[in-house]
Design a protein around this motif. Structure first.
Motif, PDB file in Angstrom:
ATOM      1  N   GLU A 100      23.630  49.877 -18.965  1.00 23.87           N
ATOM      2  CA  GLU A 100      24.976  50.195 -18.497  1.00 23.87           C
ATOM      3  C   GLU A 100      25.305  49.503 -17.176  1.00 23.87           C
ATOM      4  O   GLU A 100      24.422  49.117 -16.409  1.00 23.87           O
ATOM      5  N   PHE A 101      26.594  49.364 -16.950  1.00 21.86           N
ATOM      6  CA  PHE A 101      27.119  48.782 -15.726  1.00 21.86           C
ATOM      7  C   PHE A 101      26.933  49.778 -14.581  1.00 21.86           C
ATOM      8  O   PHE A 101      27.264  50.952 -14.723  1.00 21.86           O
ATOM      9  N   VAL A 102      26.399  49.312 -13.466  1.00 22.45           N
ATOM     10  CA  VAL A 102      26.191  50.166 -12.291  1.00 22.45           C
ATOM     11  C   VAL A 102      27.430  50.176 -11.411  1.00 22.45           C
ATOM     12  O   VAL A 102      27.904  51.230 -11.001  1.00 22.45           O
ATOM     13  N   GLY A 103      27.964  48.989 -11.095  1.00 21.86           N
ATOM     14  CA  GLY A 103      29.150  48.917 -10.244  1.00 21.86           C
ATOM     15  C   GLY A 103      29.351  47.545  -9.653  1.00 21.86           C
ATOM     16  O   GLY A 103      28.505  46.660  -9.790  1.00 21.86           O
ATOM     17  N   MET A 104      30.516  47.400  -8.993  1.00 25.13           N
ATOM     18  CA  MET A 104      30.870  46.167  -8.280  1.00 25.13           C
ATOM     19  C   MET A 104      30.964  46.490  -6.799  1.00 25.13           C
ATOM     20  O   MET A 104      31.523  47.523  -6.426  1.00 25.13           O
ATOM     21  N   TYR A 105      30.444  45.582  -5.979  1.00 24.95           N
ATOM     22  CA  TYR A 105      30.406  45.802  -4.550  1.00 24.95           C
ATOM     23  C   TYR A 105      30.826  44.523  -3.843  1.00 24.95           C
ATOM     24  O   TYR A 105      30.325  43.442  -4.153  1.00 24.95           O
ATOM     25  N   LEU A 106      31.736  44.644  -2.883  1.00 28.45           N
ATOM     26  CA  LEU A 106      32.194  43.501  -2.116  1.00 28.45           C
ATOM     27  C   LEU A 106      31.242  43.275  -0.948  1.00 28.45           C
ATOM     28  O   LEU A 106      30.929  44.202  -0.197  1.00 28.45           O
ATOM     29  N   GLY A 107      30.769  42.051  -0.809  1.00 24.19           N
ATOM     30  CA  GLY A 107      29.825  41.735   0.259  1.00 24.19           C
ATOM     31  C   GLY A 107      30.045  40.337   0.793  1.00 24.19           C
ATOM     32  O   GLY A 107      31.061  39.689   0.509  1.00 24.19           O
ATOM     33  N   ASP A 108      29.087  39.868   1.569  1.00 19.57           N
ATOM     34  CA  ASP A 108      29.127  38.543   2.178  1.00 19.57           C
ATOM     35  C   ASP A 108      27.840  37.799   1.861  1.00 19.57           C
ATOM     36  O   ASP A 108      26.783  38.418   1.677  1.00 19.57           O
ATOM     37  N   TYR A 109      27.932  36.470   1.831  1.00 17.18           N
ATOM     38  CA  TYR A 109      26.769  35.620   1.600  1.00 17.18           C
ATOM     39  C   TYR A 109      26.933  34.379   2.457  1.00 17.18           C
ATOM     40  O   TYR A 109      27.921  33.649   2.314  1.00 17.18           O
ATOM     41  N   GLU A 110      26.005  34.158   3.362  1.00 20.42           N
ATOM     42  CA  GLU A 110      26.068  32.989   4.231  1.00 20.42           C
ATOM     43  C   GLU A 110      25.417  31.807   3.525  1.00 20.42           C
ATOM     44  O   GLU A 110      24.252  31.886   3.111  1.00 20.42           O
ATOM     45  N   TRP A 111      26.186  30.724   3.375  1.00 19.24           N
ATOM     46  CA  TRP A 111      25.683  29.549   2.662  1.00 19.24           C
ATOM     47  C   TRP A 111      26.311  28.299   3.249  1.00 19.24           C
ATOM     48  O   TRP A 111      27.533  28.224   3.383  1.00 19.24           O
ATOM     49  N   GLN A 112      25.496  27.347   3.608  1.00 25.72           N
ATOM     50  CA  GLN A 112      25.927  26.052   4.126  1.00 25.72           C
ATOM     51  C   GLN A 112      26.882  26.192   5.311  1.00 25.72           C
ATOM     52  O   GLN A 112      27.879  25.490   5.421  1.00 25.72           O
ATOM     53  N   GLY A 113      26.580  27.135   6.188  1.00 27.14           N
ATOM     54  CA  GLY A 113      27.387  27.343   7.375  1.00 27.14           C
ATOM     55  C   GLY A 113      28.664  28.119   7.147  1.00 27.14           C
ATOM     56  O   GLY A 113      29.496  28.215   8.044  1.00 27.14           O
ATOM     57  N   GLU A 114      28.851  28.658   5.964  1.00 28.51           N
ATOM     58  CA  GLU A 114      30.049  29.433   5.652  1.00 28.51           C
ATOM     59  C   GLU A 114      29.657  30.863   5.302  1.00 28.51           C
ATOM     60  O   GLU A 114      28.601  31.108   4.733  1.00 28.51           O
ATOM     61  N   LEU A 115      30.517  31.798   5.650  1.00 32.44           N
ATOM     62  CA  LEU A 115      30.340  33.185   5.244  1.00 32.44           C
ATOM     63  C   LEU A 115      31.281  33.417   4.071  1.00 32.44           C
ATOM     64  O   LEU A 115      32.500  33.486   4.240  1.00 32.44           O
TER      65      LEU A 115
END
Length: 171
Positions: A100-115
């Motif tokens: 089953e689907f647990v959920g969706m969560y909005l977050g951040d990921y730092e990659w190549q100098g960008e957030l």
């Protein structure tokens, strides 16, 4: 941290190359193109074995050395559930059975100098037999943790997903 290129006068329209007056969401004064900064979707797994879940030790930044759940970014037009199964296969070397689907969560990921904003989508899963073979570029180890006593995970969205699974199991 502001996404690189969108927080200063060095930000340009991807359509006509005119300088943008503001960070997204914005409209180019030169051609009228509307620019948005939308979250990138991911597919992640909370792999269960009874009251335990599987965590991997990250091999790369961001968060190298921290525990994480298997998963990753969706390919273009790939559904998060399909991405979760693909990522499970790539990172664990075995097939997973999606639950089953647990959920969706909005977050951040730092990659190549960008957030980057991300929309992390988590699913329950079990292993479909076979022996786990980690991709050394992705993970340096694995461990089963009790749902009741998880370690801090590499990203807050993962902590939230494990907490939601624990809450559902109690209720």
């Amino acid at each position: 941290m502001t996404p690189r290129g969108y927080g200063s006068a060095a930000a340009y329209c991807p359509r006509c190359a005119a300088a943008l007056a503001a960070a997204p969401p914005t409209r180019c004064a030169g051609c009228g193109y509307e620019l948005f900064l939308n979250p990138r979707p991911t597919g992640g797994l909370v792999v269960l074995d009874g009251a335990r879940f599987l965590a991997l030790r990250r091999a790369a930044e961001p968060g190298a050395g921290r525990w994480e759940l298997p998963g990753g970014f969706c390919d273009g037009r790939e559904h998060p559930a399909d991405a979760a199964v693909r990522e499970g296969r790539e990172e664990l070397g075995v097939e997973v059975v999606l639950g089953e689907f647990v959920g969706m969560y909005l977050g951040d990921y730092e990659w190549q100098g960008e957030l980057l904003p991300v929309l992390d989508c988590f699913f329950l899963a079990t292993l479909d037999g076979g022996e786990i073979t980690l991709d050394p570029a992705e993970s340096t180890g694995l461990r089963w943790f009790a749902l009741a006593d998880p370690p801090p995970l590499a990203f807050p969205t993962m902590d939230a997903a494990v907490a939601e699974v624990r809450r559902r199991r109690r209720g």
